[in-house]
Design a protein around this motif. Sequence first.
Motif, PDB file in Angstrom:
ATOM      1  N   TRP B 138       0.868  -1.194   0.000  1.00 48.53           N
ATOM      2  CA  TRP B 138       0.000   0.000   0.000  1.00 48.53           C
ATOM      3  C   TRP B 138       0.896   1.232   0.000  1.00 48.53           C
ATOM      4  N   GLY B 139       0.641   2.150  -0.874  1.00 46.39           N
ATOM      5  CA  GLY B 139       1.481   3.353  -0.957  1.00 46.39           C
ATOM      6  C   GLY B 139       2.576   3.246  -2.004  1.00 46.39           C
ATOM      7  N   MET B 140       2.858   2.044  -2.453  1.00 46.50           N
ATOM      8  CA  MET B 140       3.912   1.883  -3.462  1.00 46.50           C
ATOM      9  C   MET B 140       3.440   2.342  -4.839  1.00 46.50           C
ATOM     10  N   VAL B 141       4.368   2.895  -5.626  1.00 48.02           N
ATOM     11  CA  VAL B 141       4.018   3.234  -7.000  1.00 48.02           C
ATOM     12  C   VAL B 141       3.897   1.941  -7.802  1.00 48.02           C
ATOM     13  N   THR B 142       3.262   2.045  -8.958  1.00 46.32           N
ATOM     14  CA  THR B 142       2.866   0.839  -9.703  1.00 46.32           C
ATOM     15  C   THR B 142       4.030  -0.098 -10.034  1.00 46.32           C
ATOM     16  N   ARG B 154       5.511 -15.000  -5.692  1.00 55.33           N
ATOM     17  CA  ARG B 154       5.959 -15.949  -6.714  1.00 55.33           C
ATOM     18  C   ARG B 154       4.915 -16.146  -7.832  1.00 55.33           C
ATOM     19  N   VAL B 155       4.527 -15.026  -8.397  1.00 55.83           N
ATOM     20  CA  VAL B 155       3.581 -15.086  -9.508  1.00 55.83           C
ATOM     21  C   VAL B 155       4.258 -14.579 -10.775  1.00 55.83           C
ATOM     22  N   SER B 156       3.603 -14.766 -11.899  1.00 56.74           N
ATOM     23  CA  SER B 156       4.187 -14.343 -13.167  1.00 56.74           C
ATOM     24  C   SER B 156       3.688 -12.976 -13.617  1.00 56.74           C
ATOM     25  N   SER B 157       2.548 -12.579 -13.087  1.00 57.26           N
ATOM     26  CA  SER B 157       1.991 -11.325 -13.567  1.00 57.26           C
ATOM     27  C   SER B 157       1.175 -10.637 -12.483  1.00 57.26           C
ATOM     28  N   VAL B 158       1.282  -9.312 -12.452  1.00 59.29           N
ATOM     29  CA  VAL B 158       0.566  -8.538 -11.451  1.00 59.29           C
ATOM     30  C   VAL B 158      -0.094  -7.338 -12.118  1.00 59.29           C
ATOM     31  N   ALA B 159      -1.358  -7.097 -11.813  1.00 58.39           N
ATOM     32  CA  ALA B 159      -2.002  -5.839 -12.200  1.00 58.39           C
ATOM     33  C   ALA B 159      -2.307  -5.103 -10.915  1.00 58.39           C
ATOM     34  N   CYS B 160      -1.892  -3.848 -10.836  1.00 58.88           N
ATOM     35  CA  CYS B 160      -2.065  -3.156  -9.556  1.00 58.88           C
ATOM     36  C   CYS B 160      -2.473  -1.711  -9.750  1.00 58.88           C
ATOM     37  N   ILE B 161      -2.845  -1.081  -8.643  1.00 58.05           N
ATOM     38  CA  ILE B 161      -3.112   0.351  -8.658  1.00 58.05           C
ATOM     39  C   ILE B 161      -1.945   1.065  -7.996  1.00 58.05           C
ATOM     40  N   GLY B 162      -1.852   2.358  -8.221  1.00 62.69           N
ATOM     41  CA  GLY B 162      -0.843   3.172  -7.554  1.00 62.69           C
ATOM     42  C   GLY B 162      -1.472   3.923  -6.390  1.00 62.69           C
ATOM     43  N   PRO B 163      -0.721   4.837  -5.773  1.00 63.00           N
ATOM     44  CA  PRO B 163      -1.255   5.617  -4.653  1.00 63.00           C
ATOM     45  C   PRO B 163      -2.533   6.367  -5.013  1.00 63.00           C
ATOM     46  N   ALA B 172      -8.274   6.967 -11.560  1.00 64.95           N
ATOM     47  CA  ALA B 172      -7.090   6.141 -11.288  1.00 64.95           C
ATOM     48  C   ALA B 172      -7.030   4.966 -12.269  1.00 64.95           C
ATOM     49  N   THR B 173      -5.812   4.573 -12.592  1.00 64.69           N
ATOM     50  CA  THR B 173      -5.598   3.497 -13.566  1.00 64.69           C
ATOM     51  C   THR B 173      -5.279   2.166 -12.892  1.00 64.69           C
ATOM     52  N   ILE B 174      -5.322   1.121 -13.703  1.00 66.70           N
ATOM     53  CA  ILE B 174      -4.818  -0.183 -13.293  1.00 66.70           C
ATOM     54  C   ILE B 174      -3.647  -0.497 -14.220  1.00 66.70           C
ATOM     55  N   ASP B 175      -2.521  -0.884 -13.652  1.00 65.83           N
ATOM     56  CA  ASP B 175      -1.285  -1.001 -14.424  1.00 65.83           C
ATOM     57  C   ASP B 175      -0.765  -2.434 -14.408  1.00 65.83           C
ATOM     58  N   CYS B 176      -0.319  -2.895 -15.572  1.00 64.01           N
ATOM     59  CA  CYS B 176       0.360  -4.184 -15.642  1.00 64.01           C
ATOM     60  C   CYS B 176       1.484  -4.041 -16.650  1.00 64.01           C
ATOM     61  N   GLU B 177       2.699  -4.183 -16.215  1.00 65.08           N
ATOM     62  CA  GLU B 177       3.867  -4.065 -17.088  1.00 65.08           C
ATOM     63  C   GLU B 177       3.911  -2.747 -17.845  1.00 65.08           C
ATOM     64  N   ASP B 178       3.625  -1.662 -17.151  1.00 65.68           N
ATOM     65  CA  ASP B 178       3.632  -0.341 -17.778  1.00 65.68           C
ATOM     66  C   ASP B 178       2.603  -0.181 -18.889  1.00 65.68           C
ATOM     67  N   ARG B 179       1.621  -1.042 -18.893  1.00 66.89           N
ATOM     68  CA  ARG B 179       0.464  -0.875 -19.779  1.00 66.89           C
ATOM     69  C   ARG B 179      -0.706  -0.604 -18.844  1.00 66.89           C
ATOM     70  N   LYS B 196      -5.220  -3.844  -3.683  1.00 66.21           N
ATOM     71  CA  LYS B 196      -4.037  -3.230  -4.287  1.00 66.21           C
ATOM     72  C   LYS B 196      -3.678  -3.894  -5.612  1.00 66.21           C
ATOM     73  N   ALA B 197      -3.837  -5.198  -5.647  1.00 64.19           N
ATOM     74  CA  ALA B 197      -3.358  -5.886  -6.845  1.00 64.19           C
ATOM     75  C   ALA B 197      -4.023  -7.232  -7.049  1.00 64.19           C
ATOM     76  N   ILE B 198      -3.958  -7.682  -8.285  1.00 63.24           N
ATOM     77  CA  ILE B 198      -4.343  -9.045  -8.621  1.00 63.24           C
ATOM     78  C   ILE B 198      -3.081  -9.718  -9.136  1.00 63.24           C
ATOM     79  N   ALA B 199      -2.726 -10.846  -8.562  1.00 61.97           N
ATOM     80  CA  ALA B 199      -1.455 -11.493  -8.879  1.00 61.97           C
ATOM     81  C   ALA B 199      -1.731 -12.894  -9.398  1.00 61.97           C
TER      82      ALA B 199
END
Lengths: 148, 607
Positions: B138-142, B154-163, B172-179, B196-199
């Motif tokens: 929580w509080g971390m940038v994307t 130990r996951v392969s992919s994460v989609a998360c929100i930023g502060p 607010a956006t949802i970010d995965c690999e700078d997309r 915060k995220a889906i992993a």
Amino acid sequence: MVAVLVSYPENCTGCRFCEMICSLYHEGAVNTKKARLRVQKPDIMNDIPLVCTQCITCGDRCCIDSCPEDAISVVDGVVTIDGGLCTACGNCKKACPYGVIWIDKTAHKCDLCGGDPMCVKFCPSGALRFEEADKDSYASLLTAWRDD
Amino acid sequence: MHAVGGKILYVDLTTGEMRTEETTPDLVKEYLGGDGLAVKLFTDNMDPSVQPLDASNVLVFAPGLFTGLPVPTGGKCLFLSRSPLTGTIAESVMGGNIGAEFKMAGYDALVITGRSEFPCVLRVWDDVIDIKGGSPYWGMVTRDAQEAIRRDLRVSSVACIGPAGEKLVRYATIDCEDRQCGRAGLGTVMGSKNLKAIAVRGTKDLTIADPEELIRLDLELQNTMENSGAFMDDTKYGTGEFLNWVNEERGVFPTRNWQESVFEDRKEIDPYYWAPRYTLRSKGCFGCTKACGKLFVVQEGKYSGTKLDGIEYETLYSLGGECSNPDIEALARANEVCDLLGIDTISAGVCIGFTMELVERGILSTDDLGMECRFGNPDAVVEMSEMIGRREGFGKLLGEGVMRAASEIGNDVERYAMHVKGMEPPAYDVRGIKGMGLGFMTSPRGACHLRSGVYALNLVGKFWRWDNVDRFAAEGKGEQVKAMEDFMTVYDSLGVCKFSRGFFLIEGYIPFIRAILDEEMSEEEILQVGERVNNLKQLFNYSVGVRREDFYLPRRLTEEPIKDGVAKGAIITEKEMHRMLDDYLDARGWDNDGKPGESKLRELRLA
Ligand code: SF4
Ligand code: SF4
Ligand code: SF4
């Protein structure tokens, strides 16, 4: 010298089409975890395709030497696993410095698609090439990213 | 069944309950995947009285039908919910790898309801699903959050929100690999759920009816793409490739909060200038062999250290021309700030441009704002983006979106607030592209170029079924927008990139559907999926009170003609607005108020 897969990370766009097509071609289904190469993305700056070097650089970490059953050997320049001898013990997977062997009932590794690599055919950016190579072609890869 | 993960996953974050349902062949035939499937699941599970930031709001994640399969440009996934920005049903599409990973975990959609008591991460590891503590992130940038979660869980992919998502900035956006799923505040919905995220880590096979045929089709499509001029331009210069053309030849590049339509100081923000100087290499979405993304790096000067996957055309407008910002390095930095904090660059830029106009008009003073927030000041764009993303100072108000900010400021500033249904518009001055104006009005999620994409065929003059299109005429636009909305919805449902529509029309995907699913679908049937989905969207919007008067354009566009450039004098009059809307409602089979008619619903098997 024989032609092998060579990776040029500076060209890679990170699309991972190579992984999908490799698994589809060999397994008849898409599963990036079953690809015989992989694209590592340590951070936003890097997309590093890791490919089998066919033993050009592996040295004492090579899958060939690690296999207790002598199931792995070089056949026509391609490091080949004999599925009949393989017991799926996983030693080769651990030994491979690039992490490109995967295992279920037997170990699977790159067979250069019988001489016409699918991943090269689909790589849109020239990040994967099928060409003659020496140790140096791979040196930067191992220093750029190493999965120990 | 081929091509699909096979299951739909339901998670209630309040109770922790989870269940799955089978993805039936009927569901796939009627809705394909992606947008179609998400809309179906959303409307089935959502109560229209539930407000966007209520715990019971439904958030759906869905990869497209082709996502995870080797189909060139086919790796998209989307989130969909009731938008905190517009109050309507809204989706946003992105190209991160989480869609493919999620399908390989065995799922075709994720339906999230409820609100976790504590910050959490939803982890999906094939059949094992758990809700993990999210406080450390929580509080971390994307970017940091994704790296940390990927490593820790130990996951392969994460989609998360930023502060920004955590603090409920409305876009607010949802970010995965700078997309990013950039638009309409779906990251805000995640934030409101304390998610915060889906992993994800998926290790299962996606099967295909005829792998050999798919590989053959792939090679064919890849060939067509590589031999087209658009492919070369896109891979070299990215989506901003036509920026100069839009300014010079078409005169529809919104500038200075839409007061002008040609950006005179565009030299540096044109990719033909910056791509050779700042781009290290191209980047692609998952599964895309076209790679229109650019790895943009600033190596020296004030903004040294800036690195991002961009800069997209829309952002060159919103954080560039819209704010009269001619400095590409500051623009890149502002773009990176938005990505890291997790806000939509389009909405942010329009909010900043709006503020700058109020300063120019003396309605706000720079003392009020605590900074020199004026047109032409690149640093102010960076600074204000940061304040919006962190919800500090004046950024707090701007984070509410331009519609709410205007009503808070009062003083009749609504006339300068650019939005439709509360969503800030993208980079097409629709006074010079009337069909696109109608597209802004009818898009379910507010001002949007992507629901219909009619800008392209109007600017070029021809596409698909049309020839000699007059972009300044109001005639014929109802039919055009309706057909293109259905067309584009198919792309979002298959999970293929809209930028491939130049190489490949709907009929081009018929053999892919055959090879992948072993299904015979005609062009008509495929387009009907699009129509069905758009009717479902409007049914929902109607149920939350969207009526004829909500299909409008910002006042500026119906009152002030374009001032400069080749489209000078162009305007959409009130009368034209109504005429286009009437034509559209007719084409849709909806009544005068926007209610889908019984016979249309029966025809689409929705009633
Ligand atoms: S296909 Fe080529 S560009 Fe795409 S990920 Fe693989 S190596 Fe990189
Ligand atoms: S599989 Fe790995 S260890 Fe074996 S030859 Fe290839 S790169 Fe070397
Ligand atoms: S050459 Fe063939 S087997 Fe080897 S990584 Fe490429 S696609 Fe896979």
